[in-house]
Design a protein around this motif. Structure first.
Motif, mmCIF file in Angstrom:
data_model
loop_
_atom_site.group_PDB
_atom_site.id
_atom_site.type_symbol
_atom_site.label_atom_id
_atom_site.label_comp_id
_atom_site.label_asym_id
_atom_site.label_seq_id
_atom_site.Cartn_x
_atom_site.Cartn_y
_atom_site.Cartn_z
ATOM 1 N N GLN A 158 1.384 -15.060 30.537
ATOM 2 C CA GLN A 158 1.923 -16.161 31.328
ATOM 3 C C GLN A 158 3.132 -15.613 32.094
ATOM 4 O O GLN A 158 3.624 -14.522 31.798
ATOM 5 C CB GLN A 158 2.315 -17.303 30.373
ATOM 6 N N HIS A 166 9.594 -19.644 31.189
ATOM 7 C CA HIS A 166 8.841 -20.349 32.223
ATOM 8 C C HIS A 166 7.815 -21.279 31.584
ATOM 9 O O HIS A 166 7.013 -20.873 30.729
ATOM 10 C CB HIS A 166 8.118 -19.380 33.147
ATOM 11 N N SER A 168 4.758 -23.853 32.698
ATOM 12 C CA SER A 168 3.921 -24.106 33.867
ATOM 13 C C SER A 168 4.094 -25.532 34.390
ATOM 14 O O SER A 168 3.999 -26.496 33.624
ATOM 15 C CB SER A 168 2.450 -23.858 33.539
ATOM 16 N N TYR A 191 -2.432 -30.514 32.411
ATOM 17 C CA TYR A 191 -1.162 -30.322 31.720
ATOM 18 C C TYR A 191 -0.614 -31.645 31.187
ATOM 19 O O TYR A 191 -0.869 -32.719 31.760
ATOM 20 C CB TYR A 191 -0.132 -29.700 32.656
ATOM 21 N N THR A 212 10.507 -25.182 34.802
ATOM 22 C CA THR A 212 9.296 -24.954 35.589
ATOM 23 C C THR A 212 9.541 -24.165 36.872
ATOM 24 O O THR A 212 8.654 -24.052 37.713
ATOM 25 C CB THR A 212 8.663 -26.312 35.953
ATOM 26 N N GLU A 215 7.435 -20.152 39.385
ATOM 27 C CA GLU A 215 6.010 -19.908 39.144
ATOM 28 C C GLU A 215 5.475 -18.935 40.188
ATOM 29 O O GLU A 215 5.492 -19.207 41.388
ATOM 30 C CB GLU A 215 5.210 -21.199 39.190
ATOM 31 N N LYS A 218 -0.314 -19.430 39.554
ATOM 32 C CA LYS A 218 -0.716 -20.727 39.005
ATOM 33 C C LYS A 218 -1.968 -20.623 38.138
ATOM 34 O O LYS A 218 -2.141 -21.373 37.177
ATOM 35 C CB LYS A 218 -0.968 -21.721 40.138
ATOM 36 N N ARG A 242 1.753 -24.805 28.836
ATOM 37 C CA ARG A 242 1.768 -23.335 28.858
ATOM 38 C C ARG A 242 3.202 -22.827 28.952
ATOM 39 O O ARG A 242 3.966 -23.239 29.831
ATOM 40 C CB ARG A 242 0.992 -22.791 30.054
#
Length: 318
Positions: A158, A166, A168, A191, A212, A215, A218, A242
């Motif tokens: 991830q 982080h 997601s 999610y 978040t 990112e 994705k 995640r």
């Protein structure tokens, strides 16, 4: 052994109160259950990690470093787990009840993520790791029996940063095994947005660098998809959270774990945590990272320690 072993720092997500899902015993638990914790590769320095252009944070993806210090910190919690009477094979956390059903963190599982374990990728090679396949099937069944509403997936593939956790963002994500020549194996997840929002708020309250932002990718990573390949066989509708690891101290990882537990309890979510990872990566010449004599020896030592729930033995690792 022909099994593929892994070892991932999932214990940081757990309260030390609870009960084990398998009793202490001399035989390693991986024959009927996965007992795995995260990749450790020494020799790389955190300062070599690429810096993200937007956030300025240093990424851990693509090169494994910073694990040694993190691992040493993880051992501290393993010691606490042992002192609390936990075996390390699987962990059923203490949780609140709502309408007669347990809520919060129901259990946590440590699993490997070799792509070849997916038959469409392995094309027969998965038969060489039959013990791991059986263990994964058992994990899938156990998770199915728990009927989780939310699955928290922690993967080293991830998005990762040296100084930030982080999580997601968004409504969901898609992924496939095309990178491993099996593009027909596809995954689409939804999610748990309220869970993510609650977790981010709790992290902020506890002054933990998590959220978040930043990112870069994705799509679902294989560290997420391989576990889901087995989970989806036994679990119906669920939502996913995640989370990536970081180069921060173990204390910070443990703190985020407590936030995960609090978020699950505050929302009344039936939650299962999955830690996805592999161990030395140095077992075969034709493997992705080649062979080193220390690899098999290291993996064997870890599995002996975990199989006997002798967590104090992990402190002897350098």
């Amino acid at each position: 052994m022909e099994s593929v072993y892994g070892f991932m720092p999932i214990p940081f997500c757990l309260s030390v109160k609870g009960e084990t899902s398998c009793a202490k015993k001399a035989a390693p638990c991986y024959n009927g259950f996965t007992v795995f914790i995260g990749p450790l590769c020494a020799g790389n320095e955190m300062c070599r990690a690429p810096q993200h252009p937007e956030t300025g944070r240093r990424s851990l993806n693509g090169s494994l470093h910073g694990w040694r210090d993190l691992f040493k910190e993880i051992l501290g919690l393993l010691r606490k787990l042992k002192n609390a009477g936990l075996s390390g094979c699987g962990f059923h956390a203490a949780s609140k009840r709502k309408g007669g059903r347990k809520m919060g963190i129901l259990a946590a599982f440590m699993v490997p993520h070799p792509p070849i374990i997916v038959p469409e990728v392995g094309k027969g090679e998965e038969k060489k790791i039959a013990d791991t396949v059986r263990a994964y099937q058992e994990v899938g069944k156990r998770i199915g029996e728990l009927e989780p509403e939310t699955i928290v997936m922690i993967s080293p593939h991830q998005v990762m940063y040296a100084d930030y956790f982080h999580i997601s963002p968004g409504e969901g994500a898609y992924g496939d095994m095309g990178r491993f020549h099996a593009g027909n194996v596809k995954f689409r997840v939804t999610y748990d947005v309220p869970f993510v929002e609650k977790l981010c708020r709790l992290a902020a309250i506890n002054r933990l660098p998590a959220g978040t932002l930043g990112e870069r990718e994705k799509a679902l990573d294989h560290g997420t998809m391989v576990p889901l390949y087995f989970v989806d066989r036994y679990v119906g509708e669920y939502r996913l959270v995640r989370i990536g690891l970081s180069g921060l101290s173990f204390g910070k990882h443990y703190g985020l774990g407590q936030c995960i537990r609090k978020a699950a309890e505050a929302l009344g979510r039936r939650t299962v945590v999955i830690g996805s990872g592999d161990l030395s990566h140095r077992l075969k010449e034709d493997g992705p990272y080649g062979y080193r004599a220390e690899g098999p020896a290291y993996d064997k030592r870890v599995m002996e320690v975990m199989g006997h729930a002798a967590f104090d033995g992990l402190f002897g690792f350098s």
